[in-house]
Design a protein around this motif. Structure first.
Motif, PDB file in Angstrom:
ATOM      1  N   LEU A 179       0.624  -1.126   0.039  1.00 14.19           N
ATOM      2  CA  LEU A 179       0.048  -0.029   0.019  1.00 14.19           C
ATOM      3  C   LEU A 179       0.769   1.299   0.168  1.00 14.19           C
ATOM      4  CD1 LEU A 179      -2.528  -0.891   2.631  1.00 14.19           C
ATOM      5  CD2 LEU A 179      -2.722  -1.257  -0.124  1.00 14.19           C
ATOM      6  N   PRO A 180       0.358   2.401  -0.617  1.00 17.50           N
ATOM      7  CA  PRO A 180       1.192   3.449  -0.592  1.00 17.50           C
ATOM      8  C   PRO A 180       1.528   4.104   0.670  1.00 17.50           C
ATOM      9  CG  PRO A 180      -0.490   3.634  -2.298  1.00 17.50           C
ATOM     10  CD  PRO A 180      -0.821   2.476  -1.264  1.00 17.50           C
ATOM     11  N   LEU A 192      -7.244   3.733  -4.813  1.00 15.22           N
ATOM     12  CA  LEU A 192      -7.904   3.584  -6.117  1.00 15.22           C
ATOM     13  C   LEU A 192      -7.080   2.503  -6.740  1.00 15.22           C
ATOM     14  CD1 LEU A 192      -9.368   5.740  -8.903  1.00 15.22           C
ATOM     15  CD2 LEU A 192      -7.157   4.634  -9.418  1.00 15.22           C
ATOM     16  N   LEU A 193      -7.476   1.417  -7.322  1.00 14.89           N
ATOM     17  CA  LEU A 193      -6.729   0.366  -8.105  1.00 14.89           C
ATOM     18  C   LEU A 193      -6.859   0.897  -9.652  1.00 14.89           C
ATOM     19  CD1 LEU A 193      -5.411  -2.292  -8.554  1.00 14.89           C
ATOM     20  CD2 LEU A 193      -7.554  -3.331  -8.590  1.00 14.89           C
ATOM     21  N   GLU A 194      -5.716   0.919 -10.164  1.00 11.60           N
ATOM     22  CA  GLU A 194      -5.591   1.483 -11.665  1.00 11.60           C
ATOM     23  C   GLU A 194      -6.501   0.359 -12.351  1.00 11.60           C
ATOM     24  OE1 GLU A 194      -4.622   4.241 -12.430  1.00 11.60           O
ATOM     25  OE2 GLU A 194      -3.038   4.947 -10.824  1.00 11.60           O
ATOM     26  N   PRO A 195      -7.343   1.138 -13.488  1.00 13.76           N
ATOM     27  CA  PRO A 195      -7.967   0.244 -14.445  1.00 13.76           C
ATOM     28  C   PRO A 195      -7.026  -0.524 -15.054  1.00 13.76           C
ATOM     29  CG  PRO A 195      -8.817   2.668 -14.405  1.00 13.76           C
ATOM     30  CD  PRO A 195      -7.480   2.457 -13.763  1.00 13.76           C
ATOM     31  N   LEU A 207      -8.533  -7.272  -0.075  1.00 15.23           N
ATOM     32  CA  LEU A 207      -7.979  -7.891   1.216  1.00 15.23           C
ATOM     33  C   LEU A 207      -7.117  -6.895   1.970  1.00 15.23           C
ATOM     34  CD1 LEU A 207      -7.399 -11.492   0.257  1.00 15.23           C
ATOM     35  CD2 LEU A 207      -9.024 -10.689   1.957  1.00 15.23           C
ATOM     36  N   ALA A 208      -6.086  -6.334   1.309  1.00 13.74           N
ATOM     37  CA  ALA A 208      -5.120  -5.225   1.956  1.00 13.74           C
ATOM     38  C   ALA A 208      -5.735  -3.900   2.352  1.00 13.74           C
ATOM     39  CB  ALA A 208      -4.070  -5.006   0.838  1.00 13.74           C
ATOM     40  N   GLY A 237      -4.413   7.652  -2.324  1.00 13.80           N
ATOM     41  CA  GLY A 237      -3.272   6.721  -2.928  1.00 13.80           C
ATOM     42  C   GLY A 237      -3.763   5.866  -4.084  1.00 13.80           C
ATOM     43  N   ARG A 238      -2.741   5.567  -4.948  1.00 16.31           N
ATOM     44  CA  ARG A 238      -3.272   4.912  -6.082  1.00 16.31           C
ATOM     45  C   ARG A 238      -2.409   3.415  -6.207  1.00 16.31           C
ATOM     46  NH1 ARG A 238      -4.055   9.168 -10.878  1.00 16.31           N
ATOM     47  NH2 ARG A 238      -4.484   7.457 -12.132  1.00 16.31           N
TER      48      ARG A 238
END
Length: 242
Positions: A179-180, A192-195, A207-208, A237-238
């Motif tokens: 994680l950032p 945000l999870l990048e597309p 989960l994280a 964060g991304r």
């Protein structure tokens, strides 16, 4: 801190259950799920898996699905009933499994098990098109199932995922995500999870992020991540696609 799907769901039910946990941006708009709502979808899906598909702790359930809020709810439902989630080795080629959950327009026939057709439209009330013979229509059936899952708790060390020839535990998925850094050193971040990330990455990210009490934002592949979106969701964060 919850480190397993069961622990995460328990926290969602008991700690700020009305707070957002998952935000989806897709072609059909924005969907926000609180901890309580996500847990309800998981419970309904778990009850469908057990009551209609006879899922057990020995079941292998293939998720032939893209990263999506329904995919996350279904994965957590599989884990809640103790089943092993299996990811296809190649896109469009569901693996051999007891149950196959598929969103493809022409899912065909499950190799050896029960086929469940999953319409991904957030407001979809049923499968769009002819349902293959013997298949279960997830969207049409899931709402009739209970909001609470009464099954027994599953061993926290049980394998969760089979992907790329590997069988992964919760700790393996958690260890795969960094994680950032959080300047404020506080829980409750919005990440945000990048597309373009695969489903394995999305499950590990969920989960994280949720193990730390945060909010996960998913964006459908092909949609732009704009400054307005980042500001509106208060993204702190991304996470990359790998």
């Amino acid at each position: 801190m919850p480190q397993t799907p069961a622990g995460i769901l328990s926290t969602m039910r008991s700690v700020s259950p009305s707070s957002p946990r998952l935000v989806w941006h897709g072609q059909d708009g924005r969907i926000e799920l609180s901890g309580r709502v996500f847990d309800n979808w998981v419970a309904k899906s778990s009850n469908l898996l057990v009551d209609e598909l006879d899922a057990t702790e020995t079941s292998r359930i293939a998720l032939d699905l893209p990263p999506h809020w329904k995919s996350l709810a279904l994965a957590f439902a599989c884990w809640q009933v103790g089943a092993l989630v299996v990811l296809p080795e190649e896109a469009g080629s569901p693996p051999d499994a007891d149950i196959v959950l598929s969103s493809r327009p022409d899912p065909g026939t499950a190799p050896s098990g029960q086929l469940v057709c999953v319409a991904l439209g957030s407001l979809a009330l049923g499968w769009d098109g002819p349902l293959p013979r013997g298949a279960v229509d997830f969207a049409a059936e899931v709402r009739s199932h209970g909001d609470v899952y009464q099954g027994r708790s599953v061993d926290g060390d049980a394998p969760l995922l089979r992907a790329g020839g590997r069988t992964l535990l919760a700790r393996d998925l958690l260890d795969s995500v960094t994680l950032p850094a959080d300047p404020g050193d506080t829980d409750g971040r919005t990440l945000l999870l990048e597309p373009g990330a695969g489903l394995e990455r999305a499950l590990a990210a969920a989960l994280a992020v949720w193990a730390q009490g945060g909010v996960l934002v998913l964006v459908e592949d092909g949609l732009p991540v704009t400054d307005r979106l980042l500001t509106g969701e208060r993204v702190t964060g991304r996470l990359g696609t790998a």
